[in-house]
Design a protein around this motif. Structure first.
Motif, PDB file in Angstrom:
ATOM      1  N   GLU A 496       0.829  -1.189   0.000  1.00 47.24           N
ATOM      2  CA  GLU A 496       0.000   0.000   0.000  1.00 47.24           C
ATOM      3  C   GLU A 496       0.868   1.245   0.000  1.00 47.24           C
ATOM      4  OE1 GLU A 496      -2.531  -0.421   3.338  1.00 47.24           O
ATOM      5  OE2 GLU A 496      -3.637  -2.114   2.491  1.00 47.24           O
ATOM      6  N   GLN A 498       0.973   3.686   2.009  1.00 47.40           N
ATOM      7  CA  GLN A 498       1.524   4.187   3.252  1.00 47.40           C
ATOM      8  C   GLN A 498       2.736   3.401   3.732  1.00 47.40           C
ATOM      9  OE1 GLN A 498      -1.359   2.680   2.999  1.00 47.40           O
ATOM     10  NE2 GLN A 498      -1.629   1.145   4.610  1.00 47.40           N
ATOM     11  N   GLN A 760      -3.288   1.330  13.314  1.00 52.50           N
ATOM     12  CA  GLN A 760      -2.821   1.272  11.930  1.00 52.50           C
ATOM     13  C   GLN A 760      -3.969   0.931  10.979  1.00 52.50           C
ATOM     14  OE1 GLN A 760       0.535  -1.246  11.402  1.00 52.50           O
ATOM     15  NE2 GLN A 760       1.934   0.086  12.544  1.00 52.50           N
ATOM     16  N   ILE A 763      -6.125   4.030  10.519  1.00 51.04           N
ATOM     17  CA  ILE A 763      -5.474   5.033   9.677  1.00 51.04           C
ATOM     18  C   ILE A 763      -5.489   4.594   8.222  1.00 51.04           C
ATOM     19  CG2 ILE A 763      -3.283   6.170   9.208  1.00 51.04           C
ATOM     20  CD1 ILE A 763      -2.693   5.968  12.237  1.00 51.04           C
ATOM     21  N   ALA A 764      -5.175   3.278   7.984  1.00 52.49           N
ATOM     22  CA  ALA A 764      -5.126   2.783   6.610  1.00 52.49           C
ATOM     23  C   ALA A 764      -6.483   2.849   5.943  1.00 52.49           C
ATOM     24  CB  ALA A 764      -4.603   1.336   6.602  1.00 52.49           C
ATOM     25  N   GLU A 765      -7.555   2.618   6.739  1.00 47.58           N
ATOM     26  CA  GLU A 765      -8.898   2.610   6.161  1.00 47.58           C
ATOM     27  C   GLU A 765      -9.593   3.958   6.345  1.00 47.58           C
ATOM     28  OE1 GLU A 765     -10.921  -0.632   7.975  1.00 47.58           O
ATOM     29  OE2 GLU A 765      -9.601  -2.180   7.096  1.00 47.58           O
ATOM     30  N   ASN A 766      -8.856   4.942   6.830  1.00 45.43           N
ATOM     31  CA  ASN A 766      -9.413   6.297   7.040  1.00 45.43           C
ATOM     32  C   ASN A 766     -10.668   6.241   7.911  1.00 45.43           C
ATOM     33  OD1 ASN A 766      -9.408   9.079   6.771  1.00 45.43           O
ATOM     34  ND2 ASN A 766     -10.606   9.051   4.859  1.00 45.43           N
ATOM     35  N   ASP A 767     -10.528   5.468   8.985  1.00 40.03           N
ATOM     36  CA  ASP A 767     -11.667   5.254   9.884  1.00 40.03           C
ATOM     37  C   ASP A 767     -11.445   6.005  11.207  1.00 40.03           C
ATOM     38  OD1 ASP A 767     -14.055   4.280  10.861  1.00 40.03           O
ATOM     39  OD2 ASP A 767     -13.171   2.379  11.555  1.00 40.03           O
ATOM     40  N   VAL A 768     -11.037   7.276  11.139  1.00 40.32           N
ATOM     41  CA  VAL A 768     -10.805   8.087  12.341  1.00 40.32           C
ATOM     42  C   VAL A 768     -12.143   8.615  12.840  1.00 40.32           C
ATOM     43  CG1 VAL A 768      -9.630  10.091  13.291  1.00 40.32           C
ATOM     44  CG2 VAL A 768      -8.521   8.705  11.497  1.00 40.32           C
ATOM     45  N   ARG A 774      -6.405  12.859  16.807  1.00 41.19           N
ATOM     46  CA  ARG A 774      -5.308  12.062  16.282  1.00 41.19           C
ATOM     47  C   ARG A 774      -5.457  10.622  16.790  1.00 41.19           C
ATOM     48  NH1 ARG A 774      -0.392  13.619  14.374  1.00 41.19           N
ATOM     49  NH2 ARG A 774      -1.630  15.387  13.634  1.00 41.19           N
TER      50      ARG A 774
END
Length: 809
Positions: A496, A498, A760, A763-768, A774
């Motif tokens: 990926e 990132q 992780q 963050i990788a799946e943009n699930d914030v 943060r």
């Protein structure tokens, strides 16, 4: 023995004898009957003449009625011994005189017989003669003679006939014996010839001609029949040979599924059995209208070069006389010298005077051509051409079947590969989902170790080099464990964006992997009385590649563990690095049990293991995931009983990228903060509280989400607000999302940092979560946490406490 089963010579002899005997018997019988009848008539005439003479001499005796004279006249019958009785009757019909005198009167008729004339009756020849003188009847003469003369005549003639028949039969036997030999000997010779032919099955034998015209015709017809049978047998043997050869070739090519071996078998059998002097098979491309020489027979190879028909040669169908052949018709050229095409002229120049070109037709299209040539002209018979035509049909079907089988096998392999890929992806995805579920617990468990190790390395300058080395190794192992947990969900994916690659030295990674696994390949085997020898062959110069250092180190660790497990009785563990052209590689090998082909094909599948309950089946699968994410290659060389070699192959590092090395330092100053720490793990709370307190912060810990909300609300009421809130995500009853929402509802300006084992992935799946400023991953890394605190809470060089940290680059 019946006549139908007697030899022909006896039948011929009997036929001749019977025929001649019948003719002779008929002839003698006719002569005998004729003579008999003639002799009887002669006796009658003689008796009649004698009677007339006696009657004439008796006129006087009757006229004067002198009986003595009459008796004396009758004695004249003594001249004929066969006259047995005679008598004279007067005009009144009374008995007048008799002959001989000794006979009784009763022997004669008492009165003159009423009927006159002479005739046979009662075994005698009798006659009645009138005695007339001057027209006046004086009396009657009666005469009777026996048949003695006739009987004697018959006996004489019977003897003569017997002698004649005997002599004639003997002569006929001699003559017929000679004649039947002339007739039967050629017939018997034909019979002996036929018997010899039938016994030896040799139809080349011929019967000798004879002098007899009809028998000679029979002999010639018999020899002609033998010639026809011989030719028919030769054709039959040729056809049987062709059929046997065709069956043999069909069986041979039926066991093969690739065109090359099918064509080789066909040509080998045709060259040796038909035979031919040159043979090859060409495949036809309809789009280019060209033939490609695919296979040349083994014994035909010496002609291939001079003919320009070596394997791989392309021939245009047009201009070489092959148009009709690729159109589906067999071509037979009995004399190549008479054909003006270039290919046939080349054949003639090479001494091949006759050629047959048979099309390989299947499914109404031509797939190729079978070419067979011989050195002499007119060398191919119609049977040979028919055989080559049938053979080409079989070869065409076999080649078409091979092509379809190859296509089907390829489709099956592709389908199986796709299925395996899908199954592997599904298994890996399931593994990733399972790993995500346990990542929280694992990261919580190692977080205190990571925090205290970092704290010791930062805050204890008096540590010995040995202790500092141990702590560094522990920290590196913790980082690798954290990275492994993070990758467990993602190792099935391609690399990926990132994923950060740095320039690393494979030699250094190999040394680190050996240090991390030293106990596994050295101490533990020695406890069992087993010796594992290490052979390290690292490249003399640094082998630099672009990689994620932790992932490659973790992959090497897995490979070393597998190598040790493959040598339960000890062996040699090898670790090599190298660089060749555009390839840089690191290799782990062992001299253990190795893998068979079936195991080698499945060794990368998740959950597939040969270690029983000791194995999880995830080690090589994770290595494979690491290789995929790095766009690298994994080469596996293994053989049962001879060990295994695993090689990771990378592209060389870009020289413009700096190699990953030791951390650099820069100061980060953060003012003293009042921090609310929310988590459900007491050990993590305690370790994080200790580390943050050491940094000079005031930390308030809350065990659970609801306790954290209550503590924040109480601080707001007491006008002692928190500068920042650090919360976990997964907590019972009230999770981190609800905590963040409650904090933002009461104090929107308060930063919320979420510290979670799923960091992780989120963050990788943009699930914030929406109320979180943060997201950080567990185990927490103090440099990262300090940087985030400085970012959200500001730096102040004039604060009471200046916090300086060594942050990894």
């Amino acid at each position: 023995m019946s006549a139908s089963h007697q030899p022909i010579r006896k039948q011929l002899m009997r036929m001749v004898l019977l025929t001649s005997g019948a003719v002779l018997l008929l002839s003698t019988a006719s002569l005998f009957i004729y003579d008999f009848l003639t002799f009887r008539q002669s006796n009658r005439n003689q008796l009649e003449i004698l009677g007339k003479a006696i009657a004439a001499n008796s006129t006087a005796a009757l006229a004067f009625e002198n009986a003595a004279d009459a008796a004396a006249v009758l004695t004249a019958f003594d001249a004929d011994p066969h006259i047995v009785a005679a008598a004279l009757y007067d005009r009144d019909g009374d008995l007048f005189a008799t002959y001989p005198a000794r006979l009784a009167a009763s022997t004669f008729p008492q009165r003159t017989p009423a009927i006159g004339g002479y005739g046979f009756g009662g075994g005698f020849l009798s006659g009645i003669q009138s005695v007339v003188e001057g027209g006046r009847r004086l009396g009657t003469l009666y005469v009777r003679a026996d048949m003695g003369a006739i009987d004697a005549r018959l006996r004489l003639y019977g003897g003569i006939v017997t002698l004649v028949i005997a002599a004639a039969g003997l002569l006929a036997y001699v003559i017929s014996r000679q004649m039947q030999r002339r007739i039967t000997e050629p017939v018997l010779e034909l019979a002996r010839t036929a018997a010899a032919i039938s016994t030896r099955r040799d139809y080349s034998v011929r019967a000798a001609p004879t002098d007899a015209h009809e028998l000679n015709q029979l002999t010639e017809a018999f020899n002609h029949m033998l010639a026809e049978i011989q030719q028919s047998e030769a054709r039959l043997h040729m056809q049987l040979g062709h059929l046997s050869l065709l069956q043999h070739i069909t069986r041979a090519i039926g066991d093969r599924h690739d065109l090359a071996s099918i064509f080789r078998v066909v040509l080998q059998n045709v060259e040796t059995t038909l035979p031919i002097d040159f043979g090859c098979i060409c495949q036809y491309d309809a789009d280019s209208a060209e033939l490609t020489v695919t296979t040349v027979g083994a014994t035909s190879a010496r002609h291939a070069g001079p003919l320009g028909l070596a394997e791989g040669t392309r021939l245009p169908a047009a201009g070489n006389g092959l148009e009709d052949c690729v159109a589906g018709r067999l071509i037979h050229e009995p004399d190549t010298l008479a054909v003006p095409f270039p290919m046939t002229q080349c054949l003639a120049a090479a001494g091949l005077r006759s050629v047959v070109m048979a099309p390989l037709n299947a499914e109404n299209s031509c797939h190729g051509v079978l070419i067979a040539a011989r050195s002499s002209s007119q060398a191919f018979s119609s049977a040979d051409c028919e055989f080559l035509k049938q053979l080409s049909e079989h070869v065409a079907l076999a080649s078409r079947q091979a092509q379809l089988n190859s296509a089907l096998q390829q489709a099956y392999d592709d389908l199986r590969q796709s299925q395996q890929t899908v199954m592997q992806q599904e298994r890996l995805r399931a593994l990733g989902q399972m790993a995500s579920g346990i990542a929280h617990d694992i990261n919580n468990a190692i977080s205190p170790v990571s925090l205290y190790t970092e704290s010791l390395l930062e805050r204890e300058p008096n540590l010995s080099e040995r202790a500092r080395g141990y702590l560094t190794t522990i920290q590196r192992a913790i980082d690798d464990v954290a990275g492994t947990v993070a990758r467990m969900r993602e190792f099935y994916r391609q690399r990926e964006q990132q994923l950060t690659l740095t320039r690393v030295d494979l030699n250094r990674l190999a040394q680190q992997a050996l240090e991390l696994t030293h106990a596994r390949w050295s101490a533990l085997p020695q406890q069992r009385g087993v010796m594992i020898e290490l052979q390290s062959a690292l490249h003399s110069a640094p082998v630099e590649v672009m990689a994620a250092e932790g992932e490659i180190r973790d992959a090497l660790t897995n490979l070393i563990f597998n190598a040790v497990d493959a040598m339960p009785d000890g062996g040699v563990l090898t670790l090599r690095t190298g660089s060749e052209g555009h390839r840089s590689w690191i290799e782990v090998g062992d001299s253990g049990i190795g893998m068979d082909e079936a195991t080698r094909r499945r060794c990368l599948e998740p959950f597939f293991t040969t270690k029983g309950e000791r194995g999880s089946g995830l080690g090589l699968a994770m290595v494979y995931g690491t290789v995929q994410r790095h766009s690298a290659e994994l080469e596996i060389d293994s053989e049962a009983g001879r060990g295994t070699r695993m090689r990771l192959v990378f592209a060389p590092a870009n020289s413009s990228v700096a190699i990953a090395g030791l951390p650099s330092a820069f100061p980060v100053t953060v003012r003293r903060l009042r921090i609310l720490l929310v988590d459900d793990d007491p050990m993590l709370i305690r370790s994080l509280e200790d580390v943050l307190s050491t940094d000079g912060h005031q930390v308030v810990a809350a065990n659970g989400g609801q306790a954290g909300i209550d503590a924040f609300a109480a601080a707001v009421r007491q006008r002692k607000p928190f500068d920042v809130v650090i919360t976990d995500l997964g907590m019972p009853h009230v999770d981190g999302r609800r905590v963040a929402a409650a904090i933002k509802a009461g104090a929107p300006a308060t930063p919320v940092i979420m510290l979670t084992g799923w960091g992780q992935r989120m963050i990788a799946e943009n699930d914030v979560p929406p109320h979180v400023n943060r997201v950080l991953s567990k185990p927490p890394r103090m440099p990262e946490l300090r940087a985030v605190l400085a970012e959200f809470c500001g730096r102040n060089a004039d604060t009471e406490t200046v916090i300086t940290d060594q942050v990894r680059a």
